[in-house]
Design a protein around this motif. Structure first.
Motif, PDB file in Angstrom:
ATOM      1  N   ALA A  39      33.704   7.192 -15.955  1.00  0.00           N
ATOM      2  CA  ALA A  39      32.654   6.880 -14.982  1.00  0.00           C
ATOM      3  C   ALA A  39      33.242   6.177 -13.760  1.00  0.00           C
ATOM      4  O   ALA A  39      32.901   6.495 -12.622  1.00  0.00           O
ATOM      5  N   VAL A  40      34.142   5.233 -13.996  1.00  0.00           N
ATOM      6  CA  VAL A  40      34.786   4.524 -12.897  1.00  0.00           C
ATOM      7  C   VAL A  40      35.630   5.489 -12.064  1.00  0.00           C
ATOM      8  O   VAL A  40      35.631   5.424 -10.827  1.00  0.00           O
ATOM      9  N   ALA A  41      36.327   6.403 -12.716  1.00  0.00           N
ATOM     10  CA  ALA A  41      37.148   7.385 -11.991  1.00  0.00           C
ATOM     11  C   ALA A  41      36.281   8.255 -11.079  1.00  0.00           C
ATOM     12  O   ALA A  41      36.650   8.525  -9.925  1.00  0.00           O
ATOM     13  N   ILE A  42      35.124   8.679 -11.569  1.00  0.00           N
ATOM     14  CA  ILE A  42      34.212   9.476 -10.736  1.00  0.00           C
ATOM     15  C   ILE A  42      33.720   8.639  -9.562  1.00  0.00           C
ATOM     16  O   ILE A  42      33.699   9.086  -8.415  1.00  0.00           O
ATOM     17  N   ALA A  43      33.328   7.399  -9.833  1.00  0.00           N
ATOM     18  CA  ALA A  43      32.830   6.523  -8.771  1.00  0.00           C
ATOM     19  C   ALA A  43      33.913   6.237  -7.728  1.00  0.00           C
ATOM     20  O   ALA A  43      33.614   6.144  -6.536  1.00  0.00           O
ATOM     21  N   GLU A  44      35.153   6.108  -8.168  1.00  0.00           N
ATOM     22  CA  GLU A  44      36.240   5.877  -7.210  1.00  0.00           C
ATOM     23  C   GLU A  44      36.411   7.059  -6.264  1.00  0.00           C
ATOM     24  O   GLU A  44      36.764   6.885  -5.101  1.00  0.00           O
ATOM     25  N   ARG A  45      36.135   8.264  -6.759  1.00  0.00           N
ATOM     26  CA  ARG A  45      36.253   9.469  -5.929  1.00  0.00           C
ATOM     27  C   ARG A  45      35.061   9.648  -5.006  1.00  0.00           C
ATOM     28  O   ARG A  45      35.225   9.980  -3.833  1.00  0.00           O
ATOM     29  N   VAL A  46      33.853   9.499  -5.538  1.00  0.00           N
ATOM     30  CA  VAL A  46      32.648   9.856  -4.766  1.00  0.00           C
ATOM     31  C   VAL A  46      31.536   8.816  -4.848  1.00  0.00           C
ATOM     32  O   VAL A  46      30.375   9.123  -4.591  1.00  0.00           O
ATOM     33  N   GLY A  47      31.868   7.581  -5.190  1.00  0.00           N
ATOM     34  CA  GLY A  47      30.866   6.540  -5.405  1.00  0.00           C
ATOM     35  C   GLY A  47      29.922   6.309  -4.249  1.00  0.00           C
ATOM     36  O   GLY A  47      28.753   5.985  -4.445  1.00  0.00           O
TER      37      GLY A  47
END
Length: 125
Positions: A39-47
């Protein structure tokens, strides 16, 4: 109003069902995560583009959905909609600190999930 939504659910069939529901009504799915690190990895990309995260309470690899919701809210301002079969009073009280948009119990109906998400759409207009 179309929303960009992250799905944080460790049961793949439920995540796929949620994605079908969301895309079927015109929402965009930013990604699916089964634990906090994903979830954090996704948010880092497109948060900056994510309007809400649909969050289970018990996640893969010992991750906790309330803790994940806290990180997403603190770092990116992403609110969560908790969709879980584990929404006892203690869990709800912990989750309320992070200002979720709501709680939907499992098993859920499409109508319940979409009605809860409609609150986000109304707030962004």
């Amino acid at each position: 109003m179309s929303l960009c939504i992250m799905i944080v659910e460790d049961e793949m069939l439920l995540a796929m069902d949620l994605e079908d529901i969301l895309t079927g009504v015109g929402h965009t799915v930013a990604g699916q995560a089964s634990d906090m690190s994903q979830a954090v990895a996704i948010a880092e990309r497109v948060g900056d583009h994510i309007d809400v995260a649909i969050m289970d309470v018990n996640l893969a690899r010992g991750s906790n959905g309330v803790e994940t919701a806290a990180v997403l809210r603190q770092r990116w301002g992403i609110p969560s909609l908790f969709v879980s079969g584990n929404l006892d009073e203690r869990t709800r009280a912990l989750a309320l600190e992070w200002k979720p948009i709501g709680f939907v119990g499992k098993p859920y109906s499409e109508r319940e999930v979409l009605a809860a998400l409609a609150k986000v759409g109304a707030e962004t207009i």
